[in-house]
Design a protein around this motif. Structure first.
Motif, PDB file in Angstrom:
ATOM      1  N   GLU A 246      34.753  31.541  47.305  1.00  0.00           N
ATOM      2  CA  GLU A 246      34.888  32.163  48.626  1.00  0.00           C
ATOM      3  C   GLU A 246      36.321  32.626  48.855  1.00  0.00           C
ATOM      4  O   GLU A 246      36.554  33.701  49.406  1.00  0.00           O
TER       5      GLU A 246
ATOM      6  N   ARG B 269      36.756  35.783  46.868  1.00  0.00           N
ATOM      7  CA  ARG B 269      36.038  36.871  47.527  1.00  0.00           C
ATOM      8  C   ARG B 269      36.848  37.390  48.713  1.00  0.00           C
ATOM      9  O   ARG B 269      37.007  38.585  48.901  1.00  0.00           O
ATOM     10  N   CYS B 270      37.382  36.478  49.499  1.00  0.00           N
ATOM     11  CA  CYS B 270      38.163  36.847  50.673  1.00  0.00           C
ATOM     12  C   CYS B 270      39.430  37.603  50.264  1.00  0.00           C
ATOM     13  O   CYS B 270      39.795  38.595  50.891  1.00  0.00           O
TER      14      CYS B 270
ATOM     15  N   LEU C 145      38.399  41.083  49.420  1.00  0.00           N
ATOM     16  CA  LEU C 145      38.113  41.851  50.634  1.00  0.00           C
ATOM     17  C   LEU C 145      39.397  42.274  51.331  1.00  0.00           C
ATOM     18  O   LEU C 145      39.483  43.377  51.865  1.00  0.00           O
TER      19      LEU C 145
ATOM     20  N   LYS D 217      34.804  42.364  57.131  1.00  0.00           N
ATOM     21  CA  LYS D 217      34.086  41.338  56.374  1.00  0.00           C
ATOM     22  C   LYS D 217      32.610  41.337  56.745  1.00  0.00           C
ATOM     23  O   LYS D 217      31.748  41.247  55.876  1.00  0.00           O
ATOM     24  N   THR D 218      32.325  41.434  58.030  1.00  0.00           N
ATOM     25  CA  THR D 218      30.935  41.480  58.491  1.00  0.00           C
ATOM     26  C   THR D 218      30.229  42.686  57.889  1.00  0.00           C
ATOM     27  O   THR D 218      29.095  42.576  57.415  1.00  0.00           O
TER      28      THR D 218
ATOM     29  N   MET E  90      30.933  44.249  55.105  1.00  0.00           N
ATOM     30  CA  MET E  90      30.778  44.080  53.666  1.00  0.00           C
ATOM     31  C   MET E  90      29.673  43.070  53.334  1.00  0.00           C
ATOM     32  O   MET E  90      29.119  43.105  52.245  1.00  0.00           O
ATOM     33  N   ASP E  91      29.348  42.196  54.272  1.00  0.00           N
ATOM     34  CA  ASP E  91      28.268  41.217  54.064  1.00  0.00           C
ATOM     35  C   ASP E  91      26.887  41.839  54.260  1.00  0.00           C
ATOM     36  O   ASP E  91      25.888  41.217  53.931  1.00  0.00           O
ATOM     37  N   GLN E  92      26.843  43.041  54.822  1.00  0.00           N
ATOM     38  CA  GLN E  92      25.545  43.709  55.068  1.00  0.00           C
ATOM     39  C   GLN E  92      24.932  44.220  53.810  1.00  0.00           C
ATOM     40  O   GLN E  92      25.470  44.565  52.874  1.00  0.00           O
TER      41      GLN E  92
END
Length: 146
Positions: free
Chosen positions: A77, A80-81, A84, A141-142, A144-146
């Motif tokens: 995580e 990943r962050c 991003l 981030k939101t 990219m999570d889609q």
């Protein structure tokens, strides 16, 4: 949960007294010896307690593997962050800390997708949770999570 021979061998090496369990003290010693990490008594006890399902204050091999997998998930995580954040910085205008319709248009043009500012505004609007017309890192981030 991933159970590999490597982690089973690590468990055996951490179990200094060969009782089939790892105490917080054994965990501290082995983390220092194998990873070079100095872990406080309190932190080691917290790590053990975080996965100690039977409440005996010790780690069985299964609990140990659960702890290893939790640590690996945290590392993934964090990576990943970091990725991003790098992507976000490519899209934002320098120093603004957000992605504007103009900065999005500029980056999309560099990538070969030619959108006008209105189209970029509409793209941002979909994920602009606070309605300020730009994307913050959290909104990015939101998206990219889609």
């Amino acid at each position: 949960m991933v159970a590999s021979r490597e982690f089973s061998l690590a468990f055996l090496s951490f179990d200094r007294d060969n009782d089939g369990k790892i105490s917080a003290a054994e965990l501290r010693l082995c983390m220092k010896a194998t990873l070079g990490e100095e872990v406080s008594t309190e932190d080691a006890a917290t790590l053990v307690a975080s996965v100690d399902t039977d409440g005996d204050g010790l780690l069985s091999e299964e609990e140990f593997l659960k702890l290893v997998n939790m640590e690996r998930d945290d590392t993934e995580e964090e990576e990943r962050c970091r990725g991003l954040k790098e992507a976000f910085q490519m899209y934002e205008m320098k120093g603004e800390g957000c992605i504007t319709p103009l900065s999005l248009k500029r980056m999309l043009s560099k990538l070969g997708a030619h959108q006008d500012v209105g189209e970029c505004q509409a793209m941002i609007c979909r994920f602009d949770l606070d309605g300020d017309g730009v994307l913050s890192f959290e909104e990015f981030k939101t998206m990219m999570d889609q």
